[in-house]
Motif scaffolding. Structure first.
Motif, short mmCIF file in Angstrom:
data_model
loop_
_atom_site.label_atom_id
_atom_site.label_comp_id
_atom_site.label_asym_id
_atom_site.label_seq_id
_atom_site.Cartn_x
_atom_site.Cartn_y
_atom_site.Cartn_z
N ALA A 138 -6.41 0.58 3.23
CA ALA A 138 -7.66 -0.14 3.45
C ALA A 138 -8.05 -0.94 2.21
CB ALA A 138 -8.79 0.83 3.83
N GLU A 139 -7.88 -0.35 1.04
CA GLU A 139 -8.22 -1.06 -0.20
C GLU A 139 -7.30 -2.26 -0.43
OE1 GLU A 139 -10.63 -1.92 -3.20
OE2 GLU A 139 -10.94 -0.24 -1.84
N VAL A 140 -6.02 -2.09 -0.15
CA VAL A 140 -5.06 -3.19 -0.31
C VAL A 140 -5.41 -4.34 0.63
CG1 VAL A 140 -2.64 -3.86 0.03
CG2 VAL A 140 -3.19 -1.73 -1.16
N LYS A 163 -4.41 4.32 0.70
CA LYS A 163 -4.75 3.13 -0.08
C LYS A 163 -4.68 1.84 0.75
CE LYS A 163 -3.67 5.26 -4.30
NZ LYS A 163 -3.97 5.21 -5.62
N LYS A 203 -8.36 -4.91 2.06
CA LYS A 203 -9.66 -5.45 1.64
C LYS A 203 -9.48 -6.48 0.51
CE LYS A 203 -14.04 -3.96 -0.41
NZ LYS A 203 -14.79 -2.83 -0.94
N GLU A 204 -8.68 -6.14 -0.50
CA GLU A 204 -8.43 -7.06 -1.61
C GLU A 204 -7.69 -8.32 -1.16
OE1 GLU A 204 -6.41 -4.82 -4.64
OE2 GLU A 204 -8.09 -3.43 -4.87
N ASN A 238 -4.81 5.29 8.40
CA ASN A 238 -6.10 5.32 7.72
C ASN A 238 -7.11 4.53 8.56
OD1 ASN A 238 -8.30 5.04 6.03
ND2 ASN A 238 -7.13 4.31 4.28
N GLY A 279 0.87 -1.17 0.00
CA GLY A 279 0.00 0.00 0.00
C GLY A 279 0.91 1.21 0.00
N TYR A 321 -11.70 -3.56 7.70
CA TYR A 321 -11.26 -4.80 7.07
C TYR A 321 -10.23 -5.56 7.89
CZ TYR A 321 -13.26 -1.97 3.43
OH TYR A 321 -14.09 -1.15 2.72
#
Length: 159
Positions: free
Chosen positions: A24-26, A22, A28-29, A50, A17, A56
């Motif tokens: 949280a998105e990393v 970013k 989550k994926e 973040n 990340g 997540y």
């Protein structure tokens, strides 16, 4: 690596990340691809800056270890994450001390300056102490709830 020596450990990947926004998105994926992840090791605390990451990554359910400590990462410690943090103030202090010695006092300095870093374990029981450390080192965004929290005493563990 140590993971190869321990059959109980299985590394499912390295997730990058590039910035805390970013993270949280990393995560989550990664969790979507590997729902059985039960521990995370982070090379720095910035993903925990973040707060959306808590959606997540629940430190009360998944082990989270990180190197370093920032004011916002204290929320993760409060939920069960463990951080290994160096006293950041000491790094800056040694740097300034060396510049003053060289530039102002015109004294010789070592070409390589070794600073012994003994990371401290940051966990729920010393959360207030670390919040106060961060505040005393000049961090302005230390959450006040950690500065004034009632700290539980830790019982001595038997050997």
């Amino acid at each position: 690596s140590e993971a190869k020596k321990n059959p109980a450990l299985h590394i499912v990947g390295v997730f990058n990340g590039p910035e805390s926004a970013k993270a949280a998105e990393v995560v989550k994926e990664a969790v979507a691809k590997h729902p059985d992840i039960n521990a995370w090791l982070m090379v720095g605390p910035w993903p925990m800056d973040n707060q959306a990451l808590l959606k997540y990554l629940d430190p009360s359910q998944v082990k989270v270890f990180a190197l370093g400590c920032t004011p916002r990462s204290l929320y993760f410690v409060d939920k069960g994450a463990v951080l290994y943090a160096t006293p950041a103030y000491q790094l800056g202090y040694k740097s300034v001390q060396t510049v003053v010695q060289k530039v102002i006092a015109n004294q010789p300095v070592e070409s390589v300056i070794k600073v012994e870093l003994n990371p401290d374990r940051v966990y729920r029981e010393n959360l207030k102490t670390w919040a106060k450390n961060l505040s005393s080192w000049g961090y302005k965004d230390v959450p006040p709830e950690f500065l004034f929290m009632q700290q539980k005493k830790r019982f001595a563990e038997s050997n």
